[in-house]
Design a protein around this motif. Structure first.
Motif, PDB file in Angstrom:
ATOM      1  N   ALA A   5       0.731  -1.252   0.120  1.00  0.00           N
ATOM      2  CA  ALA A   5      -0.100  -0.084  -0.004  1.00  0.00           C
ATOM      3  C   ALA A   5       1.018   1.443   0.000  1.00  0.00           C
ATOM      4  O   ALA A   5       2.156   1.254   0.601  1.00  0.00           O
ATOM      5  N   ILE A   6       0.395   2.112  -0.769  1.00  0.00           N
ATOM      6  CA  ILE A   6       0.960   3.620  -0.446  1.00  0.00           C
ATOM      7  C   ILE A   6      -0.111   4.200   0.658  1.00  0.00           C
ATOM      8  O   ILE A   6      -1.234   4.555   0.582  1.00  0.00           O
ATOM      9  N   ARG A   7       0.592   4.432   1.843  1.00  0.00           N
ATOM     10  CA  ARG A   7      -0.289   4.659   2.987  1.00  0.00           C
ATOM     11  C   ARG A   7      -0.547   6.342   2.902  1.00  0.00           C
ATOM     12  O   ARG A   7      -1.628   6.705   3.218  1.00  0.00           O
ATOM     13  N   ARG A   8       0.307   7.167   2.161  1.00  0.00           N
ATOM     14  CA  ARG A   8       0.153   8.574   2.366  1.00  0.00           C
ATOM     15  C   ARG A   8       0.895   9.168   1.179  1.00  0.00           C
ATOM     16  O   ARG A   8       2.052   8.497   0.935  1.00  0.00           O
ATOM     17  N   VAL A  12       6.689  13.975  -0.230  1.00  0.00           N
ATOM     18  CA  VAL A  12       6.887  12.830   0.386  1.00  0.00           C
ATOM     19  C   VAL A  12       5.906  11.609   0.336  1.00  0.00           C
ATOM     20  O   VAL A  12       4.545  12.086  -0.067  1.00  0.00           O
ATOM     21  N   ALA A  13       6.083  10.317   0.178  1.00  0.00           N
ATOM     22  CA  ALA A  13       5.145   9.316   0.343  1.00  0.00           C
ATOM     23  C   ALA A  13       5.608   8.236   1.477  1.00  0.00           C
ATOM     24  O   ALA A  13       6.677   8.119   2.008  1.00  0.00           O
ATOM     25  N   VAL A  14       4.422   7.563   2.003  1.00  0.00           N
ATOM     26  CA  VAL A  14       4.650   6.722   3.010  1.00  0.00           C
ATOM     27  C   VAL A  14       4.204   5.393   2.365  1.00  0.00           C
ATOM     28  O   VAL A  14       3.075   5.353   1.945  1.00  0.00           O
ATOM     29  N   VAL A  15       4.863   4.359   2.020  1.00  0.00           N
ATOM     30  CA  VAL A  15       4.640   3.195   1.625  1.00  0.00           C
ATOM     31  C   VAL A  15       5.060   2.132   2.448  1.00  0.00           C
ATOM     32  O   VAL A  15       5.863   1.848   3.177  1.00  0.00           O
ATOM     33  N   ALA A  59       7.435  -0.323   6.808  1.00  0.00           N
ATOM     34  CA  ALA A  59       6.951   0.807   5.847  1.00  0.00           C
ATOM     35  C   ALA A  59       7.998   1.807   5.937  1.00  0.00           C
ATOM     36  O   ALA A  59       8.907   1.890   6.684  1.00  0.00           O
ATOM     37  N   LEU A  60       8.041   2.617   4.805  1.00  0.00           N
ATOM     38  CA  LEU A  60       9.019   3.687   4.515  1.00  0.00           C
ATOM     39  C   LEU A  60       8.493   5.179   4.406  1.00  0.00           C
ATOM     40  O   LEU A  60       7.449   5.220   3.442  1.00  0.00           O
TER      41      LEU A  60
END
Lengths: 458, 458
Positions: free
Chosen positions: B95-98, B105-108, B205-206
């Motif tokens: 998932a791409i969380r944000r 910025v992406a949280v994946v 997650a990153l």
């Protein structure tokens, strides 16, 4: 544990290289801001890494605290000695051990300051880009993970230190990293010691990445109707991938101080101060593009400074803002905030900070590294009035709390030291305990800069 | 310790999310190169971080090994299970969380691959720049501190991961870093887990730093009379601070393979393959400047590829070089070297590597990320002939030994895994023991990817 015995042994080792003189101790126990004096029991002035190792071995033997000291310019009491012990002053370790011009790498001892290094590099066409304003030592800058005005282009100390020589808590000497541009060989020990504030070991030498002096540099100032307009201009600029070397915001209160204290004649509104590095044509390109974006956001009175002396004057004013602002209230001391937020939240964070400051009844000009989302308020107060310190602390708490809510950090570049220890649990949660586990593994006696950064031991 | 009991408990927890099927186990015990099969006892397919935490808790309870698995593209056996245990496959966590576009910025989640992420980002004008060639998972790329062709401009995973969610060895979940651009708040835990190859915890997650898609991109190939000439051209280019997005070298043997296997028609000499990102005018500026420098070094037959499909063909060929080269010797497997040296030593290192390869009697085309000083030789051998593997290992040893003598590293981007463990002591000295101390503190039972990266426990 016996500091007395440690001092006795260190005197034999160092002779005049150990000072017990009261003024020297107090000089090393002060801070640049509001923390009360916390002096060490002795100050050692080692001349080389072997001496640092011998000092730490003696302190480990005697269970006595070891605190590294660079130029004393840290802002959160990092070099103070709340538990006494031996301060290790690196001012006699300033050698450039190696300069590899083709590789754009220098190996320097921890005590050299960034201005001293850049002076030495001047003839080579290379420079070390991290610029926190203060003429800090490179070892200190690494230890606090310093950055400053140029981080938006060149990164922080994390990005520009590629290797370290470190004396560990038992006196062993290790070398981290290599002179290659990158490595995947195991844990990033370099990165672990950068920002560790001397709590895991003493940095004695650094392998630094240097940069080529740009062919062309242009600086500028531009007035904006509001902080919001200035920040939105910066967001657009970043999204256009314009490679700014510096982009700084100063609020109206700061501009007023520049006008009254530093002879500036700026319109009393928020300003951006910026600089571009590149080729003659790329700098001009960028400047024009920036001009267009600024105009869209109500930017006015754009002034370019391509002459070196005009640029120097501009950045001198910016770099000396802290002292200029302090001088505007004689006898005052300051609490300097350092939150850093995602850039999309910056305008909101600055506006709310201005409200916090107004509510505190204090004067607190705001300025910051707007390209990184990092800003400072210099909250001035009378050190004789505890209620003013309390008001400053309360305003600072609000700013930090809001920054953390926004996904930001309590400190963009000043570090934790004594002043921000109480934010660590909230910012890192369980991660702070992990830092404590690492600390215990590498410094089981807790002699390296005790009382800083990690959870206190019960 | 009981793997059997762990499997029993994990079956209750995960149901069909735990596989004991032999083909699945073997699939997760292979490597991309020459290492023999080392399969786990079971493969778990968690759907979220809570499940990962529950899995690790059970494994910690039962004292059984836990090995993270992304896309299985690592080259040093990082995801193999030499001590058996539970493989945690992240392919259900993509998932791409944000996505915070303004902040870039992406949280994946850890299982998404770089191509999947960039496909999702396409419409936003943003992209994630680290490009190791293989379609690796982001969690795996972080764990091996991957980089690839674009590191010369955009940095490695170390530079592009600003925060992590990690499941520790006892199942606790921590979040490192923030969404701000920089922080000085304590030890760089993010940097500690990047490159740790799953030996300290599992990245679930990153938080990634994204970049704006450049307005203009131009790619080119250019032939050089010798490797030396090509490398010297690169050194000059770097010192001019030309901002190349990629600059790759391929030696004559690689070019020959492109010609015979991939339908290229390149002159059979060393080539540089490069790419510039910027505005229309800056790209043209850079291309012209590069052309001048290349001409000074005997560069010939400069071919520009500004059309997207020409560029895609060029980089497809480069990215598939490993498989193309392998196919040129049917039935062969390969040992891939990965040294990285200071750039001033690169020409010498490549020339000496070519001698090593000639002496080994093997075919080993050389290609690499010349802007970083990092190059690979793909040493092909017949897996049925142990003497050929021995010859490949001997050539590799010589290259590594020379790289370390030159101030470089055994691995620029592939990591340690099983294949490079025996170089760690020489590269890091006492620092390797420090890595062991950190490992013991964070994973006292040694269940996280045992047998990799740190000193073996006695």
């Amino acid at each position: 544990m016996s500091v007395t015995r440690a001092i006795h042994r260190l005197t034999s080792l160092l002779g005049e290289g150990l000072s017990l003189s009261k003024p020297v101790l107090e000089d090393h126990g002060r801070s640049e801001t509001y923390f009360p004096l916390a002096a060490p029991d002795a100050v050692a002035f080692p001349k080389n890494t072997q001496e640092v190792s011998a000092i730490v071995k003696i302190c480990a033997d005697e269970g006595c605290a070891v605190i590294g000291f660079g130029a004393g310019t840290s802002l959160e009491g990092q070099a103070q000695a709340p538990f006494g012990g031996i301060c290790v002053d690196f001012s006699k370790m300033k050698a450039i051990r190696r300069l590899a011009q083709e590789d754009m790498v220098a190996v320097v001892e921890a005590g050299i300051t960034r201005e001293e290094l850049n002076e030495e590099l001047r003839a080579t066409g290379l420079f070390f880009p991290v610029d926190p304003g203060a003429n800090a030592s490179l070892g200190g800058m690494a230890s606090t993970r310093a950055s400053g005005t140029t981080a938006v282009r060149y990164g922080t100390m994390r990005d520009n230190v590629i290797g370290l020589e470190v004396v560990l808590a038992d006196g062993r000497i290790i070398q981290t990293g290599t002179e290659a541009r990158k490595t995947s060989a195991g844990y990033d020990l370099t990165g672990l010691f950068v920002g560790a504030e001397g709590t895991l070991g003493l940095i004695t030498a650094l392998t630094l990445r240097l940069r080529g002096q740009p062919e062309a540099i242009t600086a500028a100032v531009c007035a904006f109707p509001t902080v919001d307009a200035a920040v939105n201009c910066v967001i657009d600029t970043i999204q256009m991938d314009l490679s700014m070397a510096r982009i700084e915001i100063v609020d109206t209160a700061t501009v007023q101080t520049f006008n009254t204290m530093a002879g500036a004649t700026m319109p009393e509104t928020p300003h951006l101060m910026l600089e571009f590095h590149g080729t003659e044509s790329s700098v001009q390109d960028m400047a024009e593009t920036f001009g267009d974006i600024a105009a869209d956001h109500g930017g006015m009175g754009f002034q370019w400074a391509s002459r070196a002396e005009d640029r120097a004057a501009l950045w001198h004013m910016r770099h000396h803002a802290y002292w200029t602002i302090l001088q505007s209230r004689p006898g005052a001391t300051a609490l300097v905030t350092d939150v850093c937020v995602p850039i999309s939240r910056l305008a909101e964070a600055v506006a709310a900070a201005q409200d916090d400051i107004a509510r505190s009844g204090l004067i607190g000009p705001i300025l910051g590294h707007v390209g990184d989302g990092n800003f400072h308020s210099i909250l001035m107060f009378d050190p004789a009035k505890p209620e003013e310190l309390a008001a400053a602390k309360e305003a600072s708490e609000r700013m930090v709390s809001r920054a953390l809510d926004m996904g930001g950090t309590a400190t963009g570049e000043h570090g934790i030291g004594i002043g921000k220890l109480h934010y660590m649990e909230r910012e890192h949660g369980e991660g702070w305990n992990l830092m404590g586990d690492i600390k215990s593994a590498l410094d089981p006696q807790n002699i390296m800069n005790p009382g800083k950064l990690v959870p206190p031991k019960n």
